[in-house]
Design an enzyme around this catalytic site. Structure first.
Site, PDB file in Angstrom:
ATOM      1  N   THR A  98       4.936   8.103   5.070  1.00  0.00           N
ATOM      2  CA  THR A  98       4.517   8.302   6.459  1.00  0.00           C
ATOM      3  C   THR A  98       4.535   6.990   7.225  1.00  0.00           C
ATOM      4  OG1 THR A  98       3.201  10.276   6.007  1.00  0.00           O
ATOM      5  CG2 THR A  98       2.565   8.970   7.925  1.00  0.00           C
ATOM      6  N   ASN A 153      11.959  18.867   2.938  1.00  0.00           N
ATOM      7  CA  ASN A 153      10.863  18.981   1.969  1.00  0.00           C
ATOM      8  C   ASN A 153      10.422  20.413   1.690  1.00  0.00           C
ATOM      9  OD1 ASN A 153      10.038  18.487   4.785  1.00  0.00           O
ATOM     10  ND2 ASN A 153       8.002  18.986   4.027  1.00  0.00           N
ATOM     11  N   HIS A 157       4.909   8.192  -4.712  1.00  0.00           N
ATOM     12  CA  HIS A 157       4.265   9.293  -5.432  1.00  0.00           C
ATOM     13  C   HIS A 157       5.152  10.520  -5.586  1.00  0.00           C
ATOM     14  CE1 HIS A 157       2.781  12.227  -2.257  1.00  0.00           C
ATOM     15  NE2 HIS A 157       3.209  11.232  -1.515  1.00  0.00           N
ATOM     16  N   THR A 208      -2.458  -7.526   2.894  1.00  0.00           N
ATOM     17  CA  THR A 208      -2.313  -7.862   1.478  1.00  0.00           C
ATOM     18  C   THR A 208      -1.587  -6.746   0.746  1.00  0.00           C
ATOM     19  OG1 THR A 208      -4.371  -9.120   1.559  1.00  0.00           O
ATOM     20  CG2 THR A 208      -3.568  -8.475  -0.620  1.00  0.00           C
ATOM     21  N   CYS A 260       1.526  18.378   3.659  1.00  0.00           N
ATOM     22  CA  CYS A 260       0.813  17.688   4.726  1.00  0.00           C
ATOM     23  C   CYS A 260       0.333  18.642   5.810  1.00  0.00           C
ATOM     24  CB  CYS A 260       1.710  16.615   5.347  1.00  0.00           C
ATOM     25  SG  CYS A 260       2.208  15.360   4.173  1.00  0.00           S
TER      26      CYS A 260
END
Length: 390
Positions: free
Chosen positions: A79, A158, A210, A246, A332
């Site tokens: 995303t 998807n 993932h 980070t 989603c």
């Protein structure tokens, strides 16, 4: 997959939503968190060790895509990669034009980002698709304008697994005067189909960890050298200032390890599994309706199928009771209850669209999994059809 409770053996067939983390990947992630936990921006030995791990993962992913490692930028997932590609391009090229092109069947992370741009004054053309979920190159050619700055088209859908001709699209865009940036959402195709963004002339390409047995919360955006992207967040200038913050080192290490494992898998395996699944379903449930492309034309791991008279959500929960996990569409948006925009776009009847379930495979599924799942689907259809007729 063994489990507790009333079901002895679970079969997970919702891999387009997410995949289980591969054991070697989990071990690499654990080691990173407990032993190699340094910040790659630190100057001491622990930081340098983390920086090496970061470099290794970047090079591994770049090698899988056939691109330079300098073109790989880590994000928090698919995303964010899609948002960065779309909004970052729009902001970087706003003086050249405010028109973009995408399709009607994109993932919500793309569609909702374009909706945002429309509110900010951009114009967006949403290309239709045929009954197999594929755009027309003629439609794309007609939609291109002198002020078109971005074309964003997914590689594999998807929900129904349709495959867009991204190589041909790229060749078409090269002939257009102002050469709009070409972004490809490859979240569902990475690791399953051949992807050659540099060779095909793709400017931006999004992938996610993932979906390929890495942890959630890690993705990457490939940016071709010379393509300008306006950053969407500011901070310490990590990832060459494109994506400050980070780095998620456990996720990055896990992503790299998952890609290393993918180099060893048989890429034809998923098509063989899907072929067995389809053959079993057609034999056991002749009334089943396959949505979108024919199984051999679609992606190797995604099958959308409807059972007339039975709502997809009801079927999903009936299968869940028997230990089989499937989806009803995009994970989603599947909890929002509306009919799939993808099935609407391919012209599915409302009752067929409402009855759709998505079965999605991974390299960890077995032939026994899909044969047993087909048998359990047959049982559920018989039970639910009897209930509907009363």
């Amino acid at each position: 997959m063994r489990r507790h409770g009333t079901v002895e053996h679970e079969i997970y067939l919702d891999n387009a939503a997410t995949t289980p983390v591969y054991p070697d990947v989990a071990r690499a992630v654990m080691k990173c968190m407990i032993e190699d936990f340094g910040n790659p921006s630190s100057l001491h030995r622990m930081g340098l060790r983390a920086e090496r791990k970061l470099k290794e993962a970047r090079e591994r992913i770049a090698s899988a895509l056939g691109v330079d490692a300098d073109g790989i930028f880590f994000t928090s997932g698919g995303t964010e990669a899609n948002n960065l590609a779309i909004v970052g391009t729009a902001l970087a090229r706003k003086r050249e034009g405010r028109h973009c092109i995408t399709t009607q069947i994109e993932h919500p992370s793309v569609l909702n980002t374009f909706k945002y741009l429309e509110k900010e004054g951009w114009e967006v053309t949403y290309l239709p698709v045929n009954k197999e979920g594929v755009i027309s190159l003629d439609d794309l050619k007609k939609a291109l304008r002198p002020d078109t700055v971005l074309v964003s088209i997914m590689h594999v859908n998807n929900e129904i697994g349709s495959i867009q001709p991204v190589n041909e699209i790229s060749n078409l865009l090269k002939t257009h005067g102002n050469a709009p940036v070409f972004h490809v959402d490859a979240v569902q195709s990475f690791g399953k189909l051949t992807l050659k963004p540099a060779q095909w002339g793709i400017d931006l390409l999004s992938i996610s960890g993932h979906k390929v047995h890495a942890p959630k919360g890690i993705g990457a955006l490939y940016i071709r050298k010379g393509v300008k992207i306006h950053p969407l967040q500011w901070g310490g200038g990590q990832e060459k200032g494109v994506r400050s913050g980070t780095e998620n080192m456990p996720g990055i290490v896990g992503f790299g390890e998952a890609v290393r494992w993918l180099e060893e898998v048989d890429r034809d395996y998923l098509y063989r599994l899907k072929g067995i699944l389809v053959a079993e379903l057609i034999e056991r449930v002749p009334s089943a309706v396959i949505n979108g492309p024919s199984p051999e034309k679609g992606a190797p791991h995604i099958l959308s199928v409807s059972f007339p008279g039975i709502r997809g959500e009801v079927m999903l929960h009936a299968l869940e009771e028997k230990g089989v996990y499937v989806g009803t569409g995009s994970a989603c948006s599947s909890k929002k209850g509306h009919v799939s925009h993808v099935l609407e776009a391919i012209g599915s009847r409302k009752d067929i669209a409402q009855g759709a379930i998505r079965i999605s495979l991974s390299y960890l599924n077995t032939e026994d999994d899909v044969r047993r799942a087909a048998g359990l689907i047959q049982e559920c259809v018989k039970e639910l059809e009897g209930f509907v007729r009363r």
